[in-house]
Design an enzyme around this catalytic site. Structure first.
Site, short mmCIF file in Angstrom:
data_model
loop_
_atom_site.label_atom_id
_atom_site.label_comp_id
_atom_site.label_asym_id
_atom_site.label_seq_id
_atom_site.Cartn_x
_atom_site.Cartn_y
_atom_site.Cartn_z
N ASP A 11 -2.37 -16.30 -19.17
CA ASP A 11 -2.12 -17.24 -20.27
C ASP A 11 -2.72 -16.63 -21.54
O ASP A 11 -3.94 -16.55 -21.70
CB ASP A 11 -2.78 -18.59 -19.95
CG ASP A 11 -2.45 -19.66 -20.98
OD1 ASP A 11 -1.77 -19.34 -21.99
OD2 ASP A 11 -2.87 -20.82 -20.79
N ASP A 107 4.25 -17.08 -23.43
CA ASP A 107 2.85 -16.63 -23.36
C ASP A 107 2.21 -16.83 -21.99
O ASP A 107 1.00 -16.64 -21.84
CB ASP A 107 2.01 -17.33 -24.43
CG ASP A 107 2.05 -18.85 -24.32
OD1 ASP A 107 2.82 -19.36 -23.48
OD2 ASP A 107 1.32 -19.51 -25.07
N GLU A 108 3.00 -17.19 -20.98
CA GLU A 108 2.44 -17.37 -19.64
C GLU A 108 3.31 -16.71 -18.59
O GLU A 108 4.55 -16.77 -18.68
CB GLU A 108 2.30 -18.86 -19.30
CG GLU A 108 1.24 -19.59 -20.08
CD GLU A 108 0.98 -20.98 -19.53
OE1 GLU A 108 0.61 -21.09 -18.34
OE2 GLU A 108 1.15 -21.95 -20.29
#
Length: 409
Positions: A11, A107-108
């Site tokens: 993350d 973003d993960e």
């Protein structure tokens, strides 16, 4: 004997704000927000850094509100093409260690490192290497959870931020996980947490030890699945990018800053969400979808879902139109709406289907609109999401420049 799985969940911390600081280091150490229109001070906060968080600034609040909390906050516009470029560079770093990568958002990611441990060491060692390489090479930070399944890896990534590695193992998960509030578990929202609280279930441990029959009676199949997650029995595989034909649906949702009732405002939000869904369809390359689903959460945090068949499409306009039609059909005027979501399914993958309206349109209507949307997507990728906006979306300043695909609820 089957080897224990080694799953990582990465993350990227305060991703949009972190990229802006990497691009402009003079912003480092100052409270910063990414927002729709910094010059006009309109719109909402799309992202913020750690310094801004200290002032109580939150994602999705108005810029006006953020300025009241911190008059000196630095404001920058969103540059989605840069965020996408950085995301791809981070993915390349992950690719040094495994090709089993499932992108959960920009973003993960979930990463299966089971086989990689034979080359690079245990899961924590690999996670620390990735954390260090991302920071040194790109100037952004990542928090990584390490565990034996996806749910616990995701949970571990949330336990310590920013720039950290946290591990949940077979040996420590009851001590580390079971004492946490049940709302910390993946897929347990506020409404579900409240339903569980009424059953006396307040922690993840309470959920793990609850009677399966009781959970099934109150929450149905979802209740039984949540018990599996709490007990560490999740066996869901990490879906590699190459496994796109396993993809059953694509969707997005957003929680609104306040309850809304006006149907025109709801229509605008559906168009903003449909933009993100159409973008994800393009990225997934799964063809056209034949079913549109919506989810609507009311002021009591109760979710209602409905769906309809549509002529196969991957276009924002078609998806938004169907979503709004569903809403008008199933929800009375004046309904208070807290959250909206759109999901599409029924992909044709490689099968090209001819629509009746295309046959009747001498200019091949669908293909013409598809070319237009693809051109807009390329321009946004190069110049930023806010560069081109739909007229219906621009009617609401809160939506100007808002990319739902990159926004976190």
């Amino acid at each position: 004997m089957e080897r224990e799985r080694v799953i990582l969940h990465s993350d990227l911390n305060n991703f949009f704000a972190s990229v802006e600081i990497a691009l402009n280091p003079s912003l480092a150490g100052k409270p910063l927000i990414v927002c729709g229109d910094p010059k006009e001070r309109h719109g909402i906060v799309l992202a913020k850094n750690e310094e801004a968080k200290k002032y109580g600034i939150k994602t999705a609040e108005t810029v006006y509100s953020a300025l009241k909390k911190c008059p000196d906050v630095q404001m920058v516009g969103s540059h989605y093409h840069e965020y996408k470029r950085y995301s791809e560079r981070v993915m390349a770093i992950y690719g040094r260690y495994t090709d089993v990568i499932e992108a959960c958002s920009i973003d993960e990611c979930s990463l299966d490192m089971t086989e990689s441990t034979l080359l690079f060491g245990d899961g924590r060692t690999i996670a620390e290497r990735i954390r260090k390489e991302v920071k040194e090479e790109l100037g952004v930070t990542v928090s990584i959870g390490v565990s034996f399944n996806k749910v616990f890896a995701k949970l571990a990534s949330e336990l310590k931020k920013p720039d950290a590695v946290t591990e949940i193992t077979r040996e420590n998960y009851q001590r580390v996980v079971w004492c946490l509030p049940v709302g910390d578990l993946l897929f347990v929202g506020k409404a579900t947490a409240e339903s569980l609280r009424k059953l006396g279930i307040r922690t993840i441990g309470d959920l793990a030890l609850a009677e399966e029959e009781l959970l099934g009676r109150v929450l149905g199949k979802r209740g039984r699945q949540l018990r599996i997650y709490a007990r560490g029995e999740d066996k869901e595989p990490v879906r590699a990018l190459k496994d796109k034909e396993d993809l059953k649906s694509v969707g997005n949702s957003t929680t609104l800053a306040k309850d809304i009732t006006d149907r025109e405002e709801i229509k605008r939000w559906f168009y903003a969400i449909a933009e993100s869904v159409a973008g994800r369809l393009r990225d997934a390359d799964v063809g056209r979808a034949s079913t549109v689903h919506i989810v609507v959460r009311n002021e009591k945090l109760q979710d209602t879902t409905c769906q309809m068949k549509v002529p196969p499409t991957a276009l924002c306009g078609d998806i938004a139109k169907a979503a709004y039609e569903l809403y008008c059909k199933h929800f009375a005027p004046g309904t208070k709406v807290r959250m909206l979501g759109i999901t599409v399914s029924g992909f044709d993958y490689h099968i090209e289907q001819i629509r009746l309206d295309d046959m009747l349109d001498g200019q091949n209507g669908y293909d013409r609109r598809e070319r237009a949307e693809n051109t807009i997507a390329k321009l946004r990728e190069k110049y930023g999401y806010a560069m081109l906006q739909r007229g219906i979306v621009m009617e609401d300043e809160k939506l100007n420049g808002l990319d739902i695909r990159g926004k976190k609820d």
